[in-house]
Design a protein around this motif. Structure first.
Motif, PDB file in Angstrom:
ATOM      1  N   GLY A 146       0.820  -1.211   0.000  1.00 46.98           N
ATOM      2  CA  GLY A 146       0.000   0.000   0.000  1.00 46.98           C
ATOM      3  C   GLY A 146       0.853   1.259   0.000  1.00 46.98           C
ATOM      4  O   GLY A 146       0.550   2.226  -0.698  1.00 46.98           O
ATOM      5  N   ALA A 147       1.924   1.243   0.772  1.00 47.41           N
ATOM      6  CA  ALA A 147       2.831   2.394   0.817  1.00 47.41           C
ATOM      7  C   ALA A 147       3.483   2.629  -0.543  1.00 47.41           C
ATOM      8  O   ALA A 147       3.637   3.774  -0.982  1.00 47.41           O
ATOM      9  N   ILE A 148       3.829   1.532  -1.221  1.00 43.58           N
ATOM     10  CA  ILE A 148       4.436   1.658  -2.550  1.00 43.58           C
ATOM     11  C   ILE A 148       3.419   2.222  -3.543  1.00 43.58           C
ATOM     12  O   ILE A 148       3.740   3.094  -4.353  1.00 43.58           O
ATOM     13  N   ALA A 149       2.179   1.733  -3.478  1.00 44.49           N
ATOM     14  CA  ALA A 149       1.137   2.258  -4.357  1.00 44.49           C
ATOM     15  C   ALA A 149       0.917   3.747  -4.088  1.00 44.49           C
ATOM     16  O   ALA A 149       0.733   4.542  -5.023  1.00 44.49           O
ATOM     17  N   TYR A 150       0.944   4.136  -2.833  1.00 46.34           N
ATOM     18  CA  TYR A 150       0.815   5.551  -2.457  1.00 46.34           C
ATOM     19  C   TYR A 150       1.932   6.371  -3.096  1.00 46.34           C
ATOM     20  O   TYR A 150       1.697   7.423  -3.686  1.00 46.34           O
ATOM     21  N   GLU A 151       3.160   5.891  -2.946  1.00 51.70           N
ATOM     22  CA  GLU A 151       4.304   6.611  -3.514  1.00 51.70           C
ATOM     23  C   GLU A 151       4.186   6.723  -5.026  1.00 51.70           C
ATOM     24  O   GLU A 151       4.630   7.712  -5.612  1.00 51.70           O
ATOM     25  N   ASN A 178      -0.436   5.094   7.243  1.00 51.85           N
ATOM     26  CA  ASN A 178      -0.553   5.107   5.782  1.00 51.85           C
ATOM     27  C   ASN A 178      -1.962   5.492   5.341  1.00 51.85           C
ATOM     28  O   ASN A 178      -2.134   6.232   4.375  1.00 51.85           O
ATOM     29  N   LEU A 179      -2.962   4.989   6.039  1.00 50.12           N
ATOM     30  CA  LEU A 179      -4.337   5.341   5.706  1.00 50.12           C
ATOM     31  C   LEU A 179      -4.554   6.851   5.878  1.00 50.12           C
ATOM     32  O   LEU A 179      -5.206   7.507   5.042  1.00 50.12           O
ATOM     33  N   ALA A 180      -3.990   7.417   6.914  1.00 48.60           N
ATOM     34  CA  ALA A 180      -4.089   8.864   7.133  1.00 48.60           C
ATOM     35  C   ALA A 180      -3.405   9.638   5.996  1.00 48.60           C
ATOM     36  O   ALA A 180      -3.943  10.654   5.528  1.00 48.60           O
ATOM     37  N   ARG A 181      -2.250   9.162   5.570  1.00 48.12           N
ATOM     38  CA  ARG A 181      -1.547   9.833   4.452  1.00 48.12           C
ATOM     39  C   ARG A 181      -2.396   9.792   3.183  1.00 48.12           C
ATOM     40  O   ARG A 181      -2.457  10.765   2.444  1.00 48.12           O
ATOM     41  N   ILE A 182      -3.014   8.641   2.943  1.00 43.75           N
ATOM     42  CA  ILE A 182      -3.858   8.494   1.757  1.00 43.75           C
ATOM     43  C   ILE A 182      -5.045   9.451   1.828  1.00 43.75           C
ATOM     44  O   ILE A 182      -5.361  10.157   0.862  1.00 43.75           O
ATOM     45  N   ARG A 183      -5.689   9.500   2.969  1.00 45.21           N
ATOM     46  CA  ARG A 183      -6.837  10.405   3.144  1.00 45.21           C
ATOM     47  C   ARG A 183      -6.412  11.863   2.964  1.00 45.21           C
ATOM     48  O   ARG A 183      -7.119  12.660   2.354  1.00 45.21           O
TER      49      ARG A 183
END
Length: 186
Positions: A146-151, A178-183
């Motif tokens: 998930g972190a990689i997809a975010y990046e 990570n969920l907070a970063r995505i939001r």
């Protein structure tokens, strides 16, 4: 056995230098006791002698090359020194573990996080995927993907992966982060 217990007792009293000396006696008497090398390494870390600790972990791995905890401790000790060469040595530690046991999810996960720390996202993604193939319920590996997809800017995929991780392990601290970063990015 008696000498090992005496060394562990000294360490328990935080008399690490004395514990180191006592465990060295054990190793001199029988260099094939892996636990003695691992204990020595841990105590050497406590007395801030990392080079000697690395050597002790390497001796332990010579006796049992696929010991996850020893591999993890050695790799992180190498990384803690903060040298690029040491990070590459840590990569080799995990690759060696995977040659011995290619289905080891923790070694794949540790290799993936190391790649992630080095900014090698493609290799990190492949290693997280291997970790999941070995253990489909490894929430931390899903979170890593998930972190990689975010990046990479794929927020829907990132959120799906992180939510899957949190469904498996609701207290996964970095999952919530990570969920907070995505939001926030949305």
């Amino acid at each position: 056995f008696t000498q090992m217990n005496a060394a562990k007792s000294l360490a328990g009293d935080e008399r690490f230098e004395e514990a180191v000396a006592k465990i060295r006696e054990v190793i001199a008497a029988d260099p094939k006791i892996m636990d003695a090398h691992v204990s020595l390494a841990g105590w050497l870390v406590r007395v801030k002698r990392p080079d000697e600790a690395i050597a002790a972990y390497q001796k332990a791995l010579g006796l049992k090359p696929d010991d996850d905890i020893t591999l993890f401790n050695l790799a992180h000790l190498l990384l803690a020194r903060g040298r690029t060469g040491d990070a590459l040595d840590a990569l080799e530690v995990f690759r060696s573990a995977l040659k011995v046991n290619p289905k080891n999810p923790q070694a794949w996960y540790n290799l993936a996080t190391l790649y992630l720390d080095l900014g090698r996202l493609d290799e990190a993604g492949s290693s997280f995927t291997e970790a999941l193939a070995a253990n489909p319920k490894q929430a931390a590996a899903l979170n890593g993907l998930g972190a990689i997809a975010y990046e990479g800017g794929d927020l829907p995929k990132a959120e799906t992966l992180v939510r899957q991780a949190l469904a498996l392990e609701p207290r996964l601290r970095t999952g919530s982060y990570n969920l907070a970063r995505i939001r926030e990015a949305r």
